[in-house]
Design a protein around this motif. Sequence first.
Motif, PDB file in Angstrom:
ATOM      1  N   THR A   3       1.068  -1.405   0.212  1.00 34.51           N
ATOM      2  CA  THR A   3      -0.560   0.135  -0.211  1.00 34.51           C
ATOM      3  C   THR A   3       1.077   1.420  -0.421  1.00 34.51           C
ATOM      4  O   THR A   3       2.331   1.398   0.542  1.00 34.51           O
ATOM      5  CB  THR A   3      -0.917  -0.457   1.434  1.00 34.51           C
ATOM      6  N   ASN A   5       0.231   5.915   0.832  1.00 32.06           N
ATOM      7  CA  ASN A   5      -0.182   6.434   1.854  1.00 32.06           C
ATOM      8  C   ASN A   5       0.953   7.108   1.967  1.00 32.06           C
ATOM      9  O   ASN A   5       1.946   7.398   2.185  1.00 32.06           O
ATOM     10  CB  ASN A   5      -0.368   6.701   2.496  1.00 32.06           C
ATOM     11  N   THR A  62      -7.507   5.365   0.765  1.00 36.39           N
ATOM     12  CA  THR A  62      -6.643   5.280   0.739  1.00 36.39           C
ATOM     13  C   THR A  62      -6.342   6.261   2.385  1.00 36.39           C
ATOM     14  O   THR A  62      -7.657   6.362   2.570  1.00 36.39           O
ATOM     15  CB  THR A  62      -6.383   6.621  -0.032  1.00 36.39           C
TER      16      THR A  62
END
Length: 143
Positions: A3, A5, A62
């Motif tokens: 991920t 972010n 997000t």
Amino acid sequence: MITLNPYLNFPGTTEEAFNFYKSVIGGEITMVMRFSDMPDDQTPEQDKHKICHMSLQLPGGTVLMATDTLESLGQKLTLGNNFYLSLGVKSKTDADRIFAALSEGGKIEMPMADMFWGDYFGITADKFGTQWMISYNEAQQQK
């Protein structure tokens, strides 16, 4: 799964900024950690209420994260160092590999290590000046 972010730095206005972002974009504030919440806190009294870490889960998945940079702790906010890319990885091995590769020719701010909040975590700037936070959380990977 990896991920990515954004992680923002503010000059003591993280909480105000995130309340604004939530009112505009929506989402849910999922974590608020103040400097006073840290173990062995050395933060001066006037800054203990400031934000050590805050997370806003945005619609769509997000997570926007941030901290207050504190001059009392030797930090200085300047345009260009007010954001990081936070990369969540699937294993400690991946964390070490990615961190080492991104650090080559760059500058390590915080070596990879187990942190009090449960993540295996490190911070580096790559040779292009992009600032990275690499984290692995075993409990989150097991979900």
